[in-house]
Every structure is written in structure tokens, then in C-alpha cells.
Design an enzyme around this catalytic site. Structure first.
Site, PDB file in Angstrom:
ATOM      1  N   GLY A 130       0.829  -1.206   0.000  1.00 26.53           N
ATOM      2  CA  GLY A 130       0.000   0.000   0.000  1.00 26.53           C
ATOM      3  C   GLY A 130       0.856   1.244   0.000  1.00 26.53           C
ATOM      4  N   SER A 132       1.327   3.812  -3.396  1.00 31.10           N
ATOM      5  CA  SER A 132       0.860   4.896  -4.266  1.00 31.10           C
ATOM      6  C   SER A 132      -0.544   5.362  -3.895  1.00 31.10           C
ATOM      7  CB  SER A 132       0.864   4.444  -5.727  1.00 31.10           C
ATOM      8  OG  SER A 132       2.173   4.118  -6.142  1.00 31.10           O
ATOM      9  N   GLU A 247      12.690  -4.165  -3.587  1.00 31.06           N
ATOM     10  CA  GLU A 247      11.874  -4.337  -4.793  1.00 31.06           C
ATOM     11  C   GLU A 247      12.673  -3.996  -6.039  1.00 31.06           C
ATOM     12  OE1 GLU A 247       7.619  -2.797  -6.647  1.00 31.06           O
ATOM     13  OE2 GLU A 247       8.860  -1.420  -5.524  1.00 31.06           O
TER      14      GLU A 247
END
Length: 394
Positions: A130, A132, A247
Site C-alpha cells: 500500500g 501509491s 523491490e
């Protein structure tokens, strides 16, 4: 520097390759690819994840106490390379494994690690991120979803968007604003949120490909136990940055994704006719392939810098932005080049004899997303300029 793998590492590669080739799912036929639904594809990949997990291949370099094998990082990289060589997916809980899991190991309490890490590896609990928001874009410091601490619970209100696989997720690593009276970087916190909690509403967003893997999520007076705070209160920016570094390292993939695309392009050029011969015989095309090969090789060796850092036990840093930027933009250019090679066959390519497994049209439509996911290309350029090149802020 010796870029070659040791005999022991090559023997391990052969072990990995033999297992994957013996256990990989049967490839979908052309008819199956055209008819398979998103739900059926998810279930197919879930079965593959379970087989990988049972074989001990998920979270190879995670500590054994958290369900991993405790393998070396180089063994993890070799496994990723072999997955890429065969065009096989990692499974269905990729974000949980490359983002939430490492964040939990770095920031989580012992109770949180025991509670969440093993279910992440087994894909018993799927995770989304969670980050953007509609009003923040790529400026994650401008997050405005609020969380107010009341007794033993945070009360969360706000909205997230472009959340991958939120509609299939059990939990969300949610970044929220918990203090509005300090500079925007300093008032954020990270919460572990049950996606089935009252007040959570999820709406899939259909993309140009017809898929709906992205979602928008609404939070209305959602009660989150304060024990689900990941990291210190109001230190969510540090948790967010470290999560994104993991990421970006995953997206930049020392696993060989661009190498695979280049190999597919070469095979494609061999079978498309041009004036009585294949397009691969055209000098201009061959020059473009040479340029792609140069960039793929440069990306590979630059990625070894990040790999060396990880092998020394360090966390990924700003250098992962280089790999992420180059990998996604190079992949995008090569995928679009395939459409140029296909020419009038591009729109009919699924039924074409020319690379029937390619699905280049769909891949072209989808390739834009990776230049946005994990931070846009513009954000990566800013990171490289400020943190690596030490350029002044504009």
C-alpha cells in the site's frame, strides 16, 4: 575480478536445472493461452508455487528459522537465472517474498517474524504493498492516508491505487501518515493490515491488456492493532525506502530477464521473411541486435556491483536504481522492437507461425507498467543523480 562461477556453483546450477526441467508445469497450448482466464492462470501459478515451496526452492537465502533454506545469496541468484532461462514464474507471492518478507526481517519484532514469514513463503497468505495514492503519484513522501492511534488500535482512513494483486491479497504492508505536524518524510508509519478487516474496500482496475492485476483500495475507519506497527512509530519513511530497495533489486534482476528477451528476439528474426530471406540477415537489424547485446552485457556487469554488496551481507542501496532503470527501459525498447520485426503480423501474432509462444502484442502493451512500478524512471534518475553522482538537487 573473476566473473566466472566456481565448479561447486556450476554443480549447484546443474542440480537446480535438473529439478526445474523435471518439475516445471506443462506449457500452455496456443488454444489454452487464448482461453485461459485470469483466475485459472492464478490457480495454475499457485500450484507451481506450492511445488517450489515443497521442493525447498522458495526463499532459498532466507534464514532456516523463518522457513528458508539458509542458502547463500549467489545460490539464490543462480536459481533465479535458471527460472528465467526456462521462462518460469517465481510463484504467486512475489511481493511478499521480495518486499514484505525482507522488511519484516529487517524491521519486525520477533512475534511479527514468527507470525508472518513462513505463511509468506508458503503462499498461505498473499501480500500487497500500500504505497501509491491518487494525489501523491510517485512522491511517496506526500502520502496522505491517515492513521490515528486510539488506545490499542490505529484508525485508518484514506485511499491507495495501483496496488498489485490487492484483490487476491490477505494482508497489505500499508504506509500511512501518523503525524501531520512534522516534515512530510518524518510523519509516516508502516502498518500490517488485514485486507478482510471491516472498512477495507478493494476495486480492481482493468488495464489495456484486459487484465486487472492493479487495484484501488479504500480504507474507512479500519481498525489495525497497534501491535501491527512495523518499525518505530513515525519512522515509516526508513521502512519504505528499505522495502523499495529490495523491490528495485528484484526488478533490476541479475536473474537475466533482458538476456532472455534478447535471445527471443534473435529467434524471432530468424523466422520472419524479408525479401526472400529472414529479417535477421538485414544489416540494420543486426546492428540493432549488437547494440542491445552491448547494453544487456553492460547491465549484467553493473548488476554484479549490487550482487557483490549483497554477498558481503549489506542491504541493497541506491545503486539498485541503476539496475531498475536500465532493465525496465531496455526491456521496453526490445519488446517494442519485436513489434517492428513482426510488422503486419503483429496484430495476428498469436495465430502466427512466427514465434507462437511470444505473445509480443500483449507484452508490448504491458511493458510500460514496469517503468512505473517500484518508482518511475524519473524517480530513479533523481535517485542516481542525487545519491550516486552527488549532483545538487534541482
Amino acid at each position: 575480478m573473476d566473473f566466472n562461477y566456481s565448479p561447486e556453483q556450476e554443480a549447484y546450477r546443474m542440480q537446480v536445472r535438473a529439478w526445474l526441467e523435471a518439475n516445471q508445469p506443462a506449457p500452455l497450448t496456443l488454444t489454452e493461452r487464448e482461453r485461459i482466464s485470469e483466475d485459472l492462470l492464478w490457480e495454475r501459478n499457485k500450484k507451481w508455487h506450492k511445488k517450489l515451496y515443497e521442493g525447498g526452492w522458495v526463499g532459498l537465502n532466507w534464514p532456516k528459522e523463518y522457513g528458508g533454506r539458509g542458502a547463500t545469496f549467489i545460490e539464490q541468484v543462480i536459481f533465479q537465472q535458471e527460472l528465467g532461462r526456462l521462462g518460469l514464474p517465481m510463484g504467486i507471492n512475489v511481493l511478499g517474498i521480495i518486499m514484505t518478507g525482507p522488511a519484516l526481517m529487517q524491521w519486525g519484532s520477533e512475534d511479527q517474524k514468527r507470525r508472518y514469514l513462513k505463511p509468506i513463503l508458503a503462499a498461505d497468505e498473499i501480500w500487497c504493498e500500500g504505497m501509491s495514492e491518487p494525489g501523491a503519484g510517485s512522491d511517496l513522501a506526500a502520502i496522505d492516508t491517515r492513521a490515528q492511534l486510539e488506545g490499542d488500535y490505529f484508525i485508518v482512513n484514506g485511499q491507495k491505487v495501483w496496488t498489485t494483486h490487492a484483490h487476491r491479497s490477505d494482508f497489505c504492508q500499508l504506509f500511512v501518515r501518523t503525524d501531520t505536524n512534522v516534515p512530510k518524510h518524518k510523519g509516516l508509519s508502516c502498518l500490517l493490515v488485514d485486507m478482510k478487516a471491516p472498512g477495507v474496500t478493494n476495486k480492481p482496475l482493468k488495464q489495456i491488456t484486459g487484465d486487472a492485476e492493479f487495484n484501488e483500495i479504500f480504507f474507512e475507519d479500519v481498525r489495525v492493532p497497534k501491535d501491527n506497527l512495523l518499525g518505530p512509530l513515525n519512522a515509516g519513511w526508513q521502512v519504505l525506502v528499505s522495502t523499495l530497495m529490495h523491490e528495485r533489486f528484484g526488478i533490476s534482476e541479475t536473474i537475466g530477464g533482458t538476456e532472455v528477451i534478447l535471445a527471443q528476439l534473435v529467434e524471432l528474426a530468424k523466422v520472419i521473411p524479408l525479401d526472400g530471406h529472414s529479417v535477421g540477415d538485414d544489416d540494420e537489424i543486426r546492428q540493432q541486435f549488437a547494440q542491445f547485446a552491448i547494453e544487456v552485457t553492460a547491465k549484467k556487469y553493473n548488476g554484479l556491483r549490487g550482487l557483490t554488496k549483497r554477498l558481503k551481507g549489506q542491504q541493497p542501496g541506491a545503486e539498485s536504481s541503476i539496475g531498475k532503470l536500465v532493465s525496465t527501459e531496455l526491456s521496453q525498447r526490445m519488446t517494442k522492437f519485436a513489434m517492428r520485426l513482426l510488422g503486419p503480423y503483429a496484430t495476428l501474432e498469436r495465430r502466427s507461425l512466427f514465434a507462437p509462444d511470444g505473445d509480443w502484442m500483449r507484452r508490448t502493451l504491458a511493458c510500460e507498467s514496469l517503468t512505473i512500478a517500484g518508482g518511475t524512471s524519473s524517480v530513479q534518475k533523481n535517485m542516481i543523480g542525487e545519491r550516486i553522482l552527488q549532483l545538487p538537487k534541482g
